[in-house]
Design a protein around this motif. Structure first.
Motif, PDB file in Angstrom:
ATOM      1  N   VAL A  13     -27.759  15.152  47.851  1.00 19.82           N
ATOM      2  CA  VAL A  13     -26.140  14.139  46.706  1.00 19.82           C
ATOM      3  C   VAL A  13     -24.512  14.279  48.093  1.00 19.82           C
ATOM      4  CG1 VAL A  13     -24.632  14.596  45.181  1.00 19.82           C
ATOM      5  CG2 VAL A  13     -27.069  14.359  44.511  1.00 19.82           C
ATOM      6  N   LEU A  14     -24.279  13.496  48.427  1.00 19.23           N
ATOM      7  CA  LEU A  14     -23.492  13.765  49.297  1.00 19.23           C
ATOM      8  C   LEU A  14     -21.846  12.970  48.062  1.00 19.23           C
ATOM      9  CD1 LEU A  14     -24.737  10.986  51.955  1.00 19.23           C
ATOM     10  CD2 LEU A  14     -24.433  13.826  51.990  1.00 19.23           C
ATOM     11  N   GLY A  15     -21.452  14.688  48.504  1.00 18.02           N
ATOM     12  CA  GLY A  15     -20.343  14.512  47.524  1.00 18.02           C
ATOM     13  C   GLY A  15     -20.052  15.918  47.156  1.00 18.02           C
ATOM     14  N   ASN A  16     -19.061  15.446  45.957  1.00 18.06           N
ATOM     15  CA  ASN A  16     -18.284  17.188  45.448  1.00 18.06           C
ATOM     16  C   ASN A  16     -19.039  16.827  43.854  1.00 18.06           C
ATOM     17  OD1 ASN A  16     -16.576  15.685  44.133  1.00 18.06           O
ATOM     18  ND2 ASN A  16     -14.828  16.267  46.006  1.00 18.06           N
ATOM     19  N   GLU A  17     -18.773  17.935  43.388  1.00 18.05           N
ATOM     20  CA  GLU A  17     -18.977  17.442  41.394  1.00 18.05           C
ATOM     21  C   GLU A  17     -18.417  16.975  40.788  1.00 18.05           C
ATOM     22  OE1 GLU A  17     -19.552  20.801  38.311  1.00 18.05           O
ATOM     23  OE2 GLU A  17     -18.238  21.275  39.606  1.00 18.05           O
ATOM     24  N   TYR A  18     -16.678  16.394  41.578  1.00 17.13           N
ATOM     25  CA  TYR A  18     -16.274  15.003  40.377  1.00 17.13           C
ATOM     26  C   TYR A  18     -16.654  14.003  40.889  1.00 17.13           C
ATOM     27  CZ  TYR A  18     -12.148  12.438  40.132  1.00 17.13           C
ATOM     28  OH  TYR A  18     -10.853  11.066  39.104  1.00 17.13           O
ATOM     29  N   PHE A  19     -17.138  13.895  42.415  1.00 13.90           N
ATOM     30  CA  PHE A  19     -18.313  12.421  42.267  1.00 13.90           C
ATOM     31  C   PHE A  19     -19.168  12.698  41.526  1.00 13.90           C
ATOM     32  CE2 PHE A  19     -21.506  11.047  44.676  1.00 13.90           C
ATOM     33  CZ  PHE A  19     -21.423   9.761  45.050  1.00 13.90           C
ATOM     34  N   TRP A  20     -20.171  13.351  41.597  1.00 17.44           N
ATOM     35  CA  TRP A  20     -21.405  13.448  40.615  1.00 17.44           C
ATOM     36  C   TRP A  20     -20.482  13.146  38.808  1.00 17.44           C
ATOM     37  CZ3 TRP A  20     -26.134  13.264  41.829  1.00 17.44           C
ATOM     38  CH2 TRP A  20     -26.912  13.978  41.338  1.00 17.44           C
ATOM     39  N   THR A  21     -20.021  13.418  38.909  1.00 19.95           N
ATOM     40  CA  THR A  21     -19.830  13.291  36.941  1.00 19.95           C
ATOM     41  C   THR A  21     -18.864  13.005  36.356  1.00 19.95           C
ATOM     42  OG1 THR A  21     -18.295  15.671  36.975  1.00 19.95           O
ATOM     43  CG2 THR A  21     -20.209  16.084  36.595  1.00 19.95           C
ATOM     44  N   SER A  22     -18.268  12.171  37.099  1.00 16.57           N
ATOM     45  CA  SER A  22     -17.369  11.025  36.925  1.00 16.57           C
ATOM     46  C   SER A  22     -17.222   9.701  36.490  1.00 16.57           C
ATOM     47  CB  SER A  22     -15.865  11.162  38.463  1.00 16.57           C
ATOM     48  OG  SER A  22     -15.166  12.133  38.741  1.00 16.57           O
ATOM     49  N   LEU A  23     -16.770   9.035  36.140  1.00 21.32           N
ATOM     50  CA  LEU A  23     -17.171   7.401  35.536  1.00 21.32           C
ATOM     51  C   LEU A  23     -16.599   6.789  37.158  1.00 21.32           C
ATOM     52  CD1 LEU A  23     -15.846   6.828  32.195  1.00 21.32           C
ATOM     53  CD2 LEU A  23     -18.587   7.092  33.080  1.00 21.32           C
ATOM     54  N   ASN A  24     -18.155   5.994  37.825  1.00 18.87           N
ATOM     55  CA  ASN A  24     -17.684   5.116  38.753  1.00 18.87           C
ATOM     56  C   ASN A  24     -17.584   3.518  38.069  1.00 18.87           C
ATOM     57  OD1 ASN A  24     -17.488   3.957  41.355  1.00 18.87           O
ATOM     58  ND2 ASN A  24     -19.465   4.808  41.908  1.00 18.87           N
ATOM     59  N   ASN A  25     -16.204   3.020  38.150  1.00 18.30           N
ATOM     60  CA  ASN A  25     -16.205   1.289  38.185  1.00 18.30           C
ATOM     61  C   ASN A  25     -16.743   0.403  39.273  1.00 18.30           C
ATOM     62  OD1 ASN A  25     -15.745  -0.609  37.405  1.00 18.30           O
ATOM     63  ND2 ASN A  25     -13.500  -0.404  36.440  1.00 18.30           N
ATOM     64  N   ASP A  26     -17.905  -0.045  39.049  1.00 20.86           N
ATOM     65  CA  ASP A  26     -18.848  -0.357  40.086  1.00 20.86           C
ATOM     66  C   ASP A  26     -18.038  -2.271  39.265  1.00 20.86           C
ATOM     67  OD1 ASP A  26     -18.770   0.533  41.928  1.00 20.86           O
ATOM     68  OD2 ASP A  26     -21.205   1.448  40.732  1.00 20.86           O
ATOM     69  N   SER A  27     -18.280  -3.591  40.380  1.00 21.29           N
ATOM     70  CA  SER A  27     -18.338  -4.520  40.134  1.00 21.29           C
ATOM     71  C   SER A  27     -19.796  -4.975  40.395  1.00 21.29           C
ATOM     72  CB  SER A  27     -17.035  -5.257  40.775  1.00 21.29           C
ATOM     73  OG  SER A  27     -16.398  -4.698  40.652  1.00 21.29           O
ATOM     74  N   TYR A  28     -20.165  -6.469  39.440  1.00 14.96           N
ATOM     75  CA  TYR A  28     -21.721  -6.982  39.700  1.00 14.96           C
ATOM     76  C   TYR A  28     -21.000  -8.041  40.577  1.00 14.96           C
ATOM     77  CZ  TYR A  28     -25.839 -10.381  37.879  1.00 14.96           C
ATOM     78  OH  TYR A  28     -26.979 -11.006  38.174  1.00 14.96           O
ATOM     79  N   VAL A  29     -22.427  -7.333  41.453  1.00 13.67           N
ATOM     80  CA  VAL A  29     -22.106  -8.436  42.860  1.00 13.67           C
ATOM     81  C   VAL A  29     -21.738  -9.766  42.864  1.00 13.67           C
ATOM     82  CG1 VAL A  29     -23.369  -8.766  45.167  1.00 13.67           C
ATOM     83  CG2 VAL A  29     -23.183  -6.844  44.140  1.00 13.67           C
ATOM     84  N   PRO A  30     -23.306 -10.484  41.911  1.00 12.08           N
ATOM     85  CA  PRO A  30     -22.957 -12.068  41.575  1.00 12.08           C
ATOM     86  C   PRO A  30     -21.901 -12.885  41.612  1.00 12.08           C
ATOM     87  CG  PRO A  30     -24.543 -11.377  41.563  1.00 12.08           C
ATOM     88  CD  PRO A  30     -23.988 -10.245  41.220  1.00 12.08           C
ATOM     89  N   SER A  31     -21.389 -11.448  40.590  1.00 13.62           N
ATOM     90  CA  SER A  31     -19.864 -11.845  40.200  1.00 13.62           C
ATOM     91  C   SER A  31     -18.518 -11.194  41.626  1.00 13.62           C
ATOM     92  CB  SER A  31     -19.527 -11.459  38.572  1.00 13.62           C
ATOM     93  OG  SER A  31     -17.846 -11.287  38.236  1.00 13.62           O
ATOM     94  N   LEU A  32     -18.863 -10.649  41.939  1.00 11.15           N
ATOM     95  CA  LEU A  32     -17.874 -10.263  43.001  1.00 11.15           C
ATOM     96  C   LEU A  32     -17.721 -11.280  44.236  1.00 11.15           C
ATOM     97  CD1 LEU A  32     -14.811  -8.796  44.072  1.00 11.15           C
ATOM     98  CD2 LEU A  32     -18.166  -7.076  45.150  1.00 11.15           C
ATOM     99  N   ALA A  33     -19.028 -11.981  44.704  1.00 12.78           N
ATOM    100  CA  ALA A  33     -19.181 -12.894  45.415  1.00 12.78           C
ATOM    101  C   ALA A  33     -18.524 -14.325  44.288  1.00 12.78           C
ATOM    102  CB  ALA A  33     -20.541 -13.113  45.634  1.00 12.78           C
ATOM    103  N   GLU A  34     -18.635 -14.882  43.629  1.00  8.78           N
ATOM    104  CA  GLU A  34     -18.102 -16.158  42.947  1.00  8.78           C
ATOM    105  C   GLU A  34     -16.479 -15.656  43.407  1.00  8.78           C
ATOM    106  OE1 GLU A  34     -18.908 -16.071  39.091  1.00  8.78           O
ATOM    107  OE2 GLU A  34     -21.630 -17.085  39.668  1.00  8.78           O
ATOM    108  N   ARG A  35     -15.892 -14.939  43.170  1.00  8.26           N
ATOM    109  CA  ARG A  35     -14.120 -14.584  42.872  1.00  8.26           C
ATOM    110  C   ARG A  35     -13.763 -14.446  44.662  1.00  8.26           C
ATOM    111  NH1 ARG A  35     -16.847 -14.825  38.497  1.00  8.26           N
ATOM    112  NH2 ARG A  35     -16.391 -14.228  36.765  1.00  8.26           N
ATOM    113  N   THR A  36     -14.691 -14.205  45.185  1.00 10.50           N
ATOM    114  CA  THR A  36     -14.419 -14.345  46.418  1.00 10.50           C
ATOM    115  C   THR A  36     -14.850 -15.965  47.287  1.00 10.50           C
ATOM    116  OG1 THR A  36     -15.141 -12.334  46.928  1.00 10.50           O
ATOM    117  CG2 THR A  36     -15.270 -13.622  48.691  1.00 10.50           C
ATOM    118  N   ILE A  37     -15.663 -16.355  46.858  1.00  8.32           N
ATOM    119  CA  ILE A  37     -15.277 -17.719  47.404  1.00  8.32           C
ATOM    120  C   ILE A  37     -14.261 -18.542  46.955  1.00  8.32           C
ATOM    121  CG2 ILE A  37     -16.855 -19.914  46.947  1.00  8.32           C
ATOM    122  CD1 ILE A  37     -19.234 -17.848  47.045  1.00  8.32           C
TER     123      ILE A  37
END
Length: 85
Positions: A13-37
């Motif tokens: 694991v690269l990172g620290n305990e905060y990275f390991w246990t925190s919520l990570n908010n990501d976006s669905y790639v096709p949805s992000l691509a549509e918004r970008t276009i």
């Protein structure tokens, strides 16, 4: 993980305990691509800032081993330095 798999090394694991246990908010790639276009091809969106998040969240401590198994790589349980300062 794929880079580690080739020489047969474990995927640490690269990172620290905060990275390991925190919520990570990501976006669905096709949805992000549509918004970008959309923003790149409409003149009324020029010079505007847009943020996009569709609510997908993950916690790496719940996903890391699943990825390792899927990719066929060993991944030992991380040990974080708890020393402060």
């Amino acid at each position: 993980m794929l880079i580690c798999r080739e020489p047969g090394q474990p995927a640490d694991v690269l990172g620290n305990e905060y990275f390991w246990t925190s919520l990570n908010n990501d976006s669905y790639v096709p949805s992000l691509a549509e918004r970008t276009i959309f923003t790149a091809t409409n003149t009324h969106t020029a010079h505007e800032a847009f943020n996009h998040a569709n609510g997908d969240v993950l916690v790496w401590k719940h996903m890391w081993q699943d990825f390792a198994v899927y990719l066929g790589v060993e991944s030992p349980e991380p040990v974080f330095d708890t020393a402060v300062g």
